[in-house]
Design a protein around this motif. Structure first.
Motif, PDB file in Angstrom:
ATOM      1  N   ASP A  24      94.446  -4.155  27.941  1.00 38.96           N
ATOM      2  CA  ASP A  24      94.307  -3.020  27.035  1.00 38.96           C
ATOM      3  C   ASP A  24      93.458  -3.460  25.856  1.00 38.96           C
ATOM      4  O   ASP A  24      93.280  -4.639  25.596  1.00 38.96           O
ATOM      5  CB  ASP A  24      95.678  -2.516  26.582  1.00 38.96           C
ATOM      6  CG  ASP A  24      95.733  -0.997  26.628  1.00 38.96           C
ATOM      7  OD1 ASP A  24      94.692  -0.374  26.330  1.00 38.96           O
ATOM      8  OD2 ASP A  24      96.778  -0.444  26.970  1.00 38.96           O
TER       9      ASP A  24
ATOM     10  N   ASP B  55      93.023   8.051  32.298  1.00 37.92           N
ATOM     11  CA  ASP B  55      93.946   7.450  31.355  1.00 37.92           C
ATOM     12  C   ASP B  55      95.270   7.298  32.095  1.00 37.92           C
ATOM     13  O   ASP B  55      95.453   7.817  33.203  1.00 37.92           O
ATOM     14  CB  ASP B  55      94.081   8.298  30.084  1.00 37.92           C
ATOM     15  CG  ASP B  55      94.630   7.471  28.924  1.00 37.92           C
ATOM     16  OD1 ASP B  55      95.265   6.426  29.180  1.00 37.92           O
ATOM     17  OD2 ASP B  55      94.443   7.871  27.760  1.00 37.92           O
TER      18      ASP B  55
ATOM     19  N   GLU C 114      99.345   6.501  18.558  1.00 35.94           N
ATOM     20  CA  GLU C 114      99.036   7.262  19.764  1.00 35.94           C
ATOM     21  C   GLU C 114     100.220   8.173  20.100  1.00 35.94           C
ATOM     22  O   GLU C 114     101.373   7.814  19.863  1.00 35.94           O
ATOM     23  CB  GLU C 114      98.818   6.270  20.911  1.00 35.94           C
ATOM     24  CG  GLU C 114      98.624   6.915  22.252  1.00 35.94           C
ATOM     25  CD  GLU C 114      98.447   5.882  23.359  1.00 35.94           C
ATOM     26  OE1 GLU C 114      98.151   4.712  23.072  1.00 35.94           O
ATOM     27  OE2 GLU C 114      98.602   6.283  24.525  1.00 35.94           O
TER      28      GLU C 114
HETATM   29  C1  BGC Z   1      96.115   5.198  26.389  1.00 39.27           C
HETATM   30  C2  BGC Z   1      94.908   4.387  26.750  1.00 39.27           C
HETATM   31  C3  BGC Z   1      95.357   3.021  27.195  1.00 39.27           C
HETATM   32  C4  BGC Z   1      96.298   3.183  28.377  1.00 39.27           C
HETATM   33  C5  BGC Z   1      96.822   1.880  28.911  1.00 39.27           C
HETATM   34  C6  BGC Z   1      97.155   5.208  27.464  1.00 39.27           C
HETATM   35  O1  BGC Z   1      98.346   5.749  27.007  1.00 39.27           O
HETATM   36  O2  BGC Z   1      95.722   6.506  26.057  1.00 39.27           O
HETATM   37  O3  BGC Z   1      94.032   4.296  25.668  1.00 39.27           O
HETATM   38  O4  BGC Z   1      94.263   2.212  27.512  1.00 39.27           O
HETATM   39  O5  BGC Z   1      97.432   3.934  27.956  1.00 39.27           O
HETATM   40  O6  BGC Z   1      97.736   1.326  28.041  1.00 39.27           O
END
Ligand code: BGC
Length: 859
Positions: free
Chosen positions: A79, A254, A602
């Protein structure tokens, strides 16, 4: 409905879809493309149908499936975007927005190289970054990962980052394509964006990633854009990215952002992550057999994955390189540089800064972000590092033993405040507890499945485990959580709160589900339709009698906040007395405020106001009359209106990575001269933001209509004649600079060389950012007054002058013409503006385009 026209214009091209596009030029890292294609052909010809299907669905944790029979290994992912993690710990670099604030292309390249070096130390072939969605408003919970509001600046930073990563044999993954400019309801919201805004504002960074940086992978976002989920958005994935931009790489989903099989397969998604749900063999095979998904479509996906692998060399060398130190000082040095160059000095009243080390006997470092790890905001971008230097440690280390450094948090944490809130189950205020009733279905419907009395109005945060374990648990959890399903139950909590005194109280809730919170039957927060902020707060007046508090948790959390909590805190005593006493003893106070991974993350949005109690903290400390400098940790602007004039210095440090504390100390004491410039416009009040009226979905719909069109950020402030508090590009220094001798010379066909001098007119070495904006006096279509088309970070010794050369090309003068689907620069004169922000313009000149110029979308 401009957006519908936009989609229609893109669609006819889609009809001529060519799935097996031949890519003639060097693709990602410049290997012989013919040899790569030949190798891919050979492998594809040997693969069985089952093997092909297996390759296009991921495998937990974070990898593709190996095809062992053909010696195709799995391709591991790390990531991002600012730490090659999974598993952590790793080196944590300054967050994306801080990297953009450096305006330093060479630094972006350096950070990319570090990430490209850290990834194979973890066995990763792909890194899931950079994140490049445009900043519309401060509320977006993931702004900290991205590169700000301007597509030109963001493209330059993204290109540096991607090139750096890919030089190391790792593929970058530019994300989140497209229209993912907010976090609440991210699976369901529909970003309605007209084609001109798409082309001029939201696409250019992805376009530069593909065309200029040759990125290996694109990640499709969770949301819907112009009526279609991105993972099945054929106009944007196939027509735009693969056909118009000739993207030869992999479009991956995603994590759990797929919603069907046929639409997704035919809509351009190559790789379903984190593992096959809709691309599972039992779903794919029947659709391939009946022709709904063609063999050519499947082969194209397989080819793209293998093309990236062959080109980057992953078929020929192990991706794990155990020779690379996972913890290394080179990475730390790069992290420090990014923290230093990204920090923006917003206010420096009467030269309050830099602080004089010799004159300070006692310094108080106070505030909730002073000792907390604020390397990044929360969610998948949160990076756990080996070693962190927080603000307190950074200042103490810097000052050594001669100076006394006092520390207080100043406020309880949100969790503590919730736990200290004393509720009773009865209106008499006698029996401690809160009554929690659970319903089988969402929206307090269905059978009651249980009623319990809880001690606090909260659900426990999961305890923090070792970083490795924590992340791996999260990864494997995807297996059970996917496909994306909404949790079905709901809860009602009822408690009574009896204040010790009548007065003003802060009431808050931290959660990311849908809910309503009522006090004495009046709604205080209504997040029943759109769960706005993951930490919501309000000030209420309470009498000294029991008040009924009801929380209706209408749907379960989406996952970005750990646990749920509600609390009430008296504003008169919210600030710790000890902190005030310490500040009173100090010569200088450094106040650390802002957000953290639990309040800016997020999966949810955040408020413009600072979290609970922080304004009171600033107010009460500033009232002591000591020199007070505020250090803000956030992914974008915050509300300064109530306290900006009460303090002497303000720094925006963003999330500054693992060296944030060292960087802050060096900047505060003038070891390093601040040189960051805002990659965003900073509003006086949130209602000034150009997207304010359309940031949330239209009432009763899931449609976020981007009505501001191309007038995002400074383009919008200028268009609306609204003054921002701090303009885009703004940043103070401990020295002064001047710009002179702006000249342009035509190089033919819409190309110009622009030269000027930059002089350090002050007494300290320092860097400024020379910004070149282009505007057209009387355009044939509505255009922004000016747009950034060139910049250079210039480092100068006192008295030194440097001559700078920038170039402009036809795209610098063009708008996107939706009728001809091309970039148009009309003949005539254009103004060039040179300055150190979008408002502080110091030099102007004009250039003439002698004839109209057209640039095609594929160019
Ligand atoms: C996120 C991505 C991330 C992926 C893997 C998702 O929830 O939006 O940006 O790379 O998870 O962790």
């Amino acid at each position: 409905m401009r957006h519908l026209i936009a989609v229609r214009r893109i669609l006819p091209v889609a009809a001529t879809l060519l799935l097996t596009t031949v890519f003639s030029s060097a693709q990602f890292v410049g290997n012989n493309p013919e040899a790569v294609e030949k190798r891919v052909d050979e492998l594809v010809s040997k693969m069985t149908l089952d093997e092909k299907i297996e390759l296009i669905g991921g495998d937990t944790p974070f990898r593709t499936h190996p095809i062992t029979r053909l010696n195709i290994p799995y391709f591991q992912m790390a990531d991002g975007p600012v730490g090659a993690h999974i598993p952590a710990p790793t080196i944590a670099y300054a967050a994306g927005i801080g990297l953009a604030a450096s305006w330093d292309r060479a630094l972006a390249l350096r950070i990319g190289q570090q990430l490209g070096r850290d990834s194979p130390s973890r066995g990763a072939a792909f890194i899931l970054g950079p994140g490049v969605n445009i900043y519309r408003a401060p509320m977006n919970g993931r702004n900290f990962e991205y590169f700000g509001e301007d597509p030109f600046l963001a493209s330059a930073i993204a290109v540096g980052y991607i090139r750096g990563v890919q030089q190391e044999g790792v593929s970058a993954t530019v994300k989140h394509y497209l229209g993912n400019n907010s976090e609440y309801l991210r699976h369901d919201s529909d970003s309605i964006i007209d084609e001109r805004a798409l082309r001029e504002i939201y696409m250019p960074v992805f376009e530069a990633a593909v065309k200029t940086a040759k990125v290996g992978a694109i990640m499709d976002s969770y949301n819907i854009t112009n009526g279609e989920h991105m993972t099945r958005n054929k106009p944007l994935n196939v027509t735009v990215a693969k056909e118009q931009w000739h993207f030869p790489g992999v479009i991956m989903s995603d994590w759990v952002s797929t919603y069907d099989t046929a639409g997704t397969a035919n809509g351009g998604l190559d790789l379903e992550m984190p593992f096959a749900v809709y691309y599972a063999p039992e779903k794919m095979l029947p659709l391939i057999k009946d022709g709904t998904i063609s063999q050519a479509t499947l082969d194209d996906k397989v080819r793209r994955i293998l093309r990236v692998a062959a080109d980057f060399g992953w078929l020929d060398r192990p991706q794990l390189d155990i020779d690379i130190p996972r913890y290394n000082l080179e990475g730390r040095a790069a992290s420090l540089q990014a923290a230093e160059e990204g920090a923006v000095l917003l206010k420096n009243e009467n030269g309050a800064l830099p602080l004089d080390k010799k004159a300070i006997k006692t310094i108080a470092v106070i505030g909730p972000t002073a000792t907390q790890t604020v390397t990044t905001g929360g969610g998948s971008g949160e990076v756990v590092s080996f070693a962190n230097t927080n603000l307190l440690v950074g200042i103490s280390n810097y000052l050594g033993e001669q100076t006394k450094v006092l520390y207080a948090r100043g406020l309880y944490s949100i969790n503590q405040m919730a736990r200290l809130t004393h509720f009773t189950t009865d209106a008499d205020g006698k029996t401690p507890g809160v009554t929690h009733t659970i319903f089988a279905k969402a929206n307090l419907e269905g059978d009651v499945t249980g009623t319990v009395v809880e001690t606090t109005l909260s659900t426990a945060a999961s305890t923090r485990r070792e970083p490795e374990e924590q992340e791996l648990n999260a990864l494997t959890a995807h297996k059970t959580a996917s496909p994306y399903v909404r949790a079905t139950n709901s809860s009602k909590w009822v408690g009574y709160y009896t204040p010790a005194e009548a007065g003003k109280y802060s009431i808050f809730i931290q959660t990311d589900g849908k809910y309503r919170l009522l006090v004495d039957d009046a709604v205080v927060f209504d997040s029943s339709v759109v769960p706005k902020y993951i930490l919501n707060q309000a000030t209420i007046e309470l009498t000294k009698t029991p008040h009924k508090v009801v929380l209706e948790q209408l749907s379960q959390q989406i996952g970005s906040v750990s646990g749920m909590r509600v609390g009430i805190a008296p504003l008169s005593t919210i600030v710790e007395k000890d902190a005030l006493a310490m500040a009173a003893k100090a010569d200088v106070v450094v106040l650390a405020v802002g957000f953290n991974a639990a309040s800016e993350s997020e999966g949810g949005d955040r408020s413009f106001e600072l979290p609970v109690g922080q304004e009171q903290l600033i107010d009460q400390i500033a009232a002591l009359g000591k020199k007070t400098v505020v250090m803000i940790t956030s992914g974008g602007s915050v509300d300064l209106s109530n306290w900006k004039d009460k303090v002497q210095g303000i720094f925006e440090t963003w999330y500054s990575g693992e060296e944030g504390g060292t960087s802050a100390a060096r900047l505060l004491f003038g070891e390093e001269n601040p040189s960051g410039h805002l990659p965003i416009s900073w509003e006086k009040k949130i209602t000034d933001n150009p997207s304010y009226n359309n940031y949330y979905p239209d009432p009763g719909t899931n449609k976020i209509v981007y009505r501001e069109g191309i007038f995002v950020g400074y383009r919008g402030y200028e268009h609306n004649h609204v003054e921002p508090l701090y303009p885009f590009g703004y940043g103070l220094s401990y020295t002064t600079f001047s710009f002179s001798k702006l000249k342009s010379s035509p190089e033919g066909d819409g190309h110009f060389t622009v030269t000027f001098d930059v002089t350090n007119t002050g007494k300290r070495a320092g860097a400024t950012v020379a910004q070149l904006y282009v505007g057209q006096g009387s355009p044939v279509v509505e255009r922004p007054a000016k747009e950034l088309k060139g910049f250079e970070r210039v480092m100068l010794q006192p008295g030194e002058t440097k001559h700078v050369t920038l170039s402009l090309d036809p795209r610098s003068f063009s708008y996107f013409d939706v009728n001809s689907s091309s970039w148009q620069a009309t003949a005539g004169s254009y103004d060039l503006f040179l300055g150190d922000s979008s408002q502080n313009i110091q030099q102007k000149t004009t250039v003439q385009l002698t004839k109209a110029l057209t640039t095609s979308i594929s160019q």
